[in-house]
Design a protein around this motif. Structure first.
Motif, PDB file in Angstrom:
ATOM      1  N   GLN A  39       0.977  -1.105  -0.005  1.00  0.00           N
ATOM      2  CA  GLN A  39       0.328  -0.534   0.046  1.00  0.00           C
ATOM      3  C   GLN A  39       0.416   1.219  -0.180  1.00  0.00           C
ATOM      4  O   GLN A  39       1.641   1.585   0.982  1.00  0.00           O
ATOM      5  CB  GLN A  39      -0.664   0.213   1.033  1.00  0.00           C
ATOM      6  CG  GLN A  39      -1.555   0.945   1.342  1.00  0.00           C
ATOM      7  CD  GLN A  39      -3.258   1.236   1.898  1.00  0.00           C
ATOM      8  OE1 GLN A  39      -2.572   0.019   2.841  1.00  0.00           O
ATOM      9  NE2 GLN A  39      -4.217   1.979   1.712  1.00  0.00           N
ATOM     10  N   LYS A  43      -3.170   5.125  -1.385  1.00  0.00           N
ATOM     11  CA  LYS A  43      -3.520   4.918  -2.641  1.00  0.00           C
ATOM     12  C   LYS A  43      -4.311   2.967  -2.209  1.00  0.00           C
ATOM     13  O   LYS A  43      -4.082   2.867  -0.864  1.00  0.00           O
ATOM     14  CB  LYS A  43      -2.496   4.135  -3.769  1.00  0.00           C
ATOM     15  CG  LYS A  43      -1.992   5.350  -4.528  1.00  0.00           C
ATOM     16  CD  LYS A  43      -1.032   4.819  -5.445  1.00  0.00           C
ATOM     17  CE  LYS A  43      -0.338   5.913  -6.688  1.00  0.00           C
ATOM     18  NZ  LYS A  43       0.497   4.888  -7.382  1.00  0.00           N
ATOM     19  N   GLU A  44      -5.337   2.463  -2.726  1.00  0.00           N
ATOM     20  CA  GLU A  44      -5.346   1.195  -1.869  1.00  0.00           C
ATOM     21  C   GLU A  44      -4.246  -0.102  -1.725  1.00  0.00           C
ATOM     22  O   GLU A  44      -3.367   0.208  -2.575  1.00  0.00           O
ATOM     23  CB  GLU A  44      -6.960   1.343  -3.061  1.00  0.00           C
ATOM     24  CG  GLU A  44      -8.101   1.699  -2.768  1.00  0.00           C
ATOM     25  CD  GLU A  44      -8.818   1.544  -3.787  1.00  0.00           C
ATOM     26  OE1 GLU A  44      -9.685   1.926  -3.189  1.00  0.00           O
ATOM     27  OE2 GLU A  44      -8.633   0.507  -3.927  1.00  0.00           O
ATOM     28  N   GLU A  46      -2.567  -2.985  -2.711  1.00  0.00           N
ATOM     29  CA  GLU A  46      -2.837  -3.881  -3.382  1.00  0.00           C
ATOM     30  C   GLU A  46      -2.036  -5.441  -3.576  1.00  0.00           C
ATOM     31  O   GLU A  46      -0.604  -5.438  -3.135  1.00  0.00           O
ATOM     32  CB  GLU A  46      -2.627  -3.160  -4.904  1.00  0.00           C
ATOM     33  CG  GLU A  46      -1.107  -3.194  -4.887  1.00  0.00           C
ATOM     34  CD  GLU A  46      -0.192  -2.220  -6.416  1.00  0.00           C
ATOM     35  OE1 GLU A  46      -1.235  -1.132  -7.204  1.00  0.00           O
ATOM     36  OE2 GLU A  46       1.149  -1.799  -6.173  1.00  0.00           O
ATOM     37  N   ALA A  59       1.849 -10.392  -9.736  1.00  0.00           N
ATOM     38  CA  ALA A  59       1.137  -8.608 -10.248  1.00  0.00           C
ATOM     39  C   ALA A  59       1.906  -7.891 -11.761  1.00  0.00           C
ATOM     40  O   ALA A  59       3.418  -8.517 -11.416  1.00  0.00           O
ATOM     41  CB  ALA A  59       1.072  -6.858  -9.427  1.00  0.00           C
ATOM     42  N   SER A 104      -6.051 -12.509  -5.688  1.00  0.00           N
ATOM     43  CA  SER A 104      -5.745 -11.744  -5.205  1.00  0.00           C
ATOM     44  C   SER A 104      -6.568 -10.487  -4.820  1.00  0.00           C
ATOM     45  O   SER A 104      -5.847  -8.806  -4.822  1.00  0.00           O
ATOM     46  CB  SER A 104      -5.376 -11.348  -6.865  1.00  0.00           C
ATOM     47  OG  SER A 104      -6.902 -11.119  -7.422  1.00  0.00           O
TER      48      SER A 104
END
Length: 122
Positions: A39, A43-44, A46, A59, A104
């Motif tokens: 994180q 931002k969120e 991920e 990712a 995810s």
């Protein structure tokens, strides 16, 4: 009591490497997937990578640069991060999944560590 503890974060120059570790205690997670999330400020959280036995998932943003590994006997998981970029700067969290699936999504994981800061300077 389940506990996950991350270590290995720090400050590194762009192009450098770091290795994160996650030590899990309280129970065995051999039958569940484990993963790394991150994180960045504002931002969120991920998804970064996940592993279950020899199967891994990454990712797109880290594929080819990061390698996830796991030692079920020691209840540990690692994330080798190479060729780090400034956009990799974030707090990195390890987590255990609710199932063997390499999910995810955050809601696919139930136990989380407190996180370790990774800062990449350009």
């Amino acid at each position: 009591q389940v506990k996950l503890v991350e270590s290995g974060g720090g400050l590194v120059q762009a192009g450098g490497s770091l290795r994160l570790s996650c030590l899990a205690s309280g129970r065995s997670f051999a039958g569940k997937a484990m993963g790394w999330f991150r994180q960045a400020p504002g931002k969120e959280r991920e998804f970064v990578a996940a592993i279950h036995w020899g199967t891994t998932r990454y990712a797109d943003s880290v594929k080819g640069r990061f390698t996830i590994s796991r030692d079920n006997d020691k209840n540990t998981m690692r994330l080798q991060m190479n060729n780090l970029k400034s956009e990799d700067t974030a707090v990195y969290y390890c987590a255990t999944a609710r199932s063997p699936l390499l999910g995810s999504r955050i809601d696919e994981y139930d136990y989380w560590g407190q996180g370790t800061q990774v800062t990449v300077s350009s």
